[in-house]
Design a protein around this motif. Structure first.
Motif, short mmCIF file in Angstrom:
data_model
loop_
_atom_site.label_atom_id
_atom_site.label_comp_id
_atom_site.label_asym_id
_atom_site.label_seq_id
_atom_site.Cartn_x
_atom_site.Cartn_y
_atom_site.Cartn_z
N GLU A 28 -0.74 -4.37 -1.65
CA GLU A 28 -0.47 -3.05 -2.20
C GLU A 28 -1.75 -2.25 -2.40
N SER A 29 -1.58 -0.99 -2.71
CA SER A 29 -2.70 -0.08 -2.94
C SER A 29 -3.66 -0.64 -3.99
N PRO A 30 -4.96 -0.40 -3.83
CA PRO A 30 -5.92 -0.88 -4.85
C PRO A 30 -5.77 -0.20 -6.20
N HIS A 31 -4.82 0.72 -6.33
CA HIS A 31 -4.55 1.37 -7.62
C HIS A 31 -3.23 0.90 -8.23
N ALA A 32 -2.54 0.01 -7.55
CA ALA A 32 -1.22 -0.43 -7.98
C ALA A 32 -1.32 -1.56 -9.00
N VAL B 97 9.54 5.88 5.84
CA VAL B 97 8.43 4.92 5.99
C VAL B 97 8.62 4.10 7.27
N SER B 98 9.37 4.65 8.21
CA SER B 98 9.67 3.90 9.43
C SER B 98 8.40 3.54 10.20
N ALA B 99 7.41 4.42 10.20
CA ALA B 99 6.17 4.14 10.93
C ALA B 99 5.42 2.97 10.31
N GLN B 100 5.32 2.97 8.97
CA GLN B 100 4.61 1.87 8.30
C GLN B 100 5.33 0.54 8.51
N VAL B 101 6.66 0.57 8.45
CA VAL B 101 7.42 -0.67 8.62
C VAL B 101 7.30 -1.18 10.05
N ALA B 102 7.36 -0.26 11.02
CA ALA B 102 7.23 -0.67 12.42
C ALA B 102 5.85 -1.28 12.68
N ILE C 95 8.17 -1.90 -0.02
CA ILE C 95 7.19 -0.84 0.14
C ILE C 95 7.39 0.22 -0.92
N ASN C 96 6.31 0.56 -1.61
CA ASN C 96 6.34 1.60 -2.63
C ASN C 96 5.78 2.90 -2.05
N ALA D 151 2.81 2.76 0.71
CA ALA D 151 2.84 3.73 1.80
C ALA D 151 1.46 4.28 2.11
N ASN D 152 0.57 4.31 1.11
CA ASN D 152 -0.83 4.70 1.34
C ASN D 152 -1.70 4.05 0.28
N ASP D 153 -3.00 4.18 0.43
CA ASP D 153 -3.95 3.48 -0.44
C ASP D 153 -4.26 4.22 -1.74
#
Length: 431
Positions: free
Chosen positions: A226-230, A69-74, A165-166, A196-198
């Motif tokens: 967080e995701s709208p499904h979380a 998840v390095s891209a999302q964290v960056a 991050i989940n 990590a995604n929606d």
């Protein structure tokens, strides 16, 4: 309910960190308590508008090995200064974290590391009897989280930024965070809760406990995106000593179901606290803020203000309780909840409570529920602004009162960007 669901038993069996003897007993008590009580239902007064009974029919897996998840964290960090801790599916990721440059007298670590060293503060960690049953489940299963201790008179100039991050659907994470500020210490802590995604339907159970000593100041900022499904259940519990200052800023922009229990207790005179919240929900999403401010000592001040924007068939809940103990004269407490409904089917429930056992106090509460002002909308349209942008401007103006209460400019801009990205027109306004 008298037995534990199999998925909880699986989580309990998978715990690998060394557990001190004092914690083993508490965890067993917590499991037994959850087995007896189960998930809260709306038969409980504090959960009247937010039932978790549907969780009885759900099970959650243990997330597999950490994914990249390095891209999302960056992208989240965006080169912003701070002391960063990253937790992926509830587990600390050292490679994505940056704990360099900490001032002398500041300990920033993880719950897992402190457990392995048997260095956790047992009193601060909490007991199985505290909080609602989800908090007991957290005590039983949590293996990681952040631990921050700031020594007497020390100030942490850069924010401590904890990213959770989940990455896995139908998986659960349990994290428990501990903060201790000694006398005269100052710190700002930011919790980022993201997916990590929606499309993820993950479950987060988070407990943050803090002790703020005399003349110390803690600013706690929570950005829940967080995701709208979380599903997201959280509890923040604070103990304040004399002349201490605590600020809670709760920005809830994600999750299908989010419940935030936030409470503080004044254990000495001249304490101050600010509870500030803002949420935006649409579709069939549900957000609940449940707060308790315990004025257990005289001459203390509290101010809380929560604002919600609701669209579609969304439902927002605010339950705020201010308790003024006998002898707590000189209390000054203000509580307010304001809701903006963007559709006819959106719903908000507000329940302010004042429980006063002292005479010489100033306590007030208020609540409003309304829609966008048609006159203001017409004025903006008459100035050449199209309807979508005009509506977004008015919605943002409503939210700005909550955003402006956050003094840190960089954090305020981050929260403002997260909010404005959700507006129906997708516009972004200043910071």
């Amino acid at each position: 309910m008298t037995t534990l669901p199999m998925w909880i038993a699986d989580f309990n069996a998978q715990r690998v960190a060394k557990t001190p003897a004092w914690l083993q007993g508490r965890r067993q008590q917590a499991l037994e308590r959850f087995a007896q009580e189960g998930w809260p239902t709306n038969k409980l007064e504090a959960w009247h508008h937010t039932s978790l009974a549907a969780f009885d029919n759900q099970s959650f897996a243990i997330a597999p090995a950490q994914t990249d998840v390095s891209a999302q964290v960056a992208q989240l960090r965006n080169n912003e200064a701070g002391h960063w801790l990253v937790f992926v599916d509830g587990r600390f990721n050292a490679e994505l974290s940056d704990l360099t440059g900490l001032p002398e007298g500041v300990l920033l670590s993880t719950t897992a590391q402190q457990l392995a060293q048997d260095s956790l503060d047992a009193d601060l960690y909490g007991e199985a009897s505290e909080g609602a049953s989800p908090a007991a489940l957290n005590l039983a299963l949590a293996e990681d989280g952040y631990v921050l201790t700031v020594a007497h008179g020390q100030q942490v100039s850069l924010p401590v930024q904890a990213v959770f991050i989940n990455t896995t659907s139908e998986a659960a994470s349990f994290t428990r965070n501990l903060i201790r500020l000694e006398a005269g210490a100052h710190a700002t802590v930011v919790e980022h809760h993201i997916s990590a995604n929606d499309t993820l339907s993950s479950f987060s159970n988070v407990v943050t406990r803090a002790a703020v000593a005399r003349d110390a100041k803690l600013v706690h900022v929570k950005l829940q995106q967080e995701s709208p499904h979380a599903s997201h259940l959280a509890e923040i519990v604070v103990e304040q000593d004399a002349a201490s200052n605590f600020e809670s800023h709760s920005f809830s922009f994600g999750a299908k179901l989010a419940r935030n229990n936030i409470r503080t207790r004044f254990n000495g005179e001249h304490c101050e606290t600010l509870f500030n919240g803002l949420y935006y929900i649409d579709g069939r999403r549900h957000v609940d803020h449940n707060t308790v401010i315990d004025h257990a000592s005289p001459n203390c001040y509290s101010h809380e203000n929560y604002r919600g924007i609701l669209a579609g068939m969304a439902r927002g809940v605010f339950s705020g309780r201010i308790v003024v103990a006998e002898g707590a004269d000189g209390t000054d407490a203000v509580q307010r909840s304001d809701s903006l409904l963007l559709s006819k089917l959106a719903r908000t429930d507000t329940r302010p409570e004042l429980e006063i056992y002292a005479d010489d106090v100033k306590c007030a509460h208020g609540a409003t529920v309304g829609q966008l002002d048609e006159d203001n909308l017409f004025y903006l349209r008459s100035r050449g602004i199209d309807e979508s942008d005009a509506r977004d401007l008015l919605i943002y103006a409503f939210a700005a009162a909550s955003l402006e209460r956050l003094d840190n400019e960089a954090l305020r801009a981050r929260a403002a960007q997260g909010f404005s990205a959700l507006l129906p027109g997708g516009s972004v306004f200043g910071g």
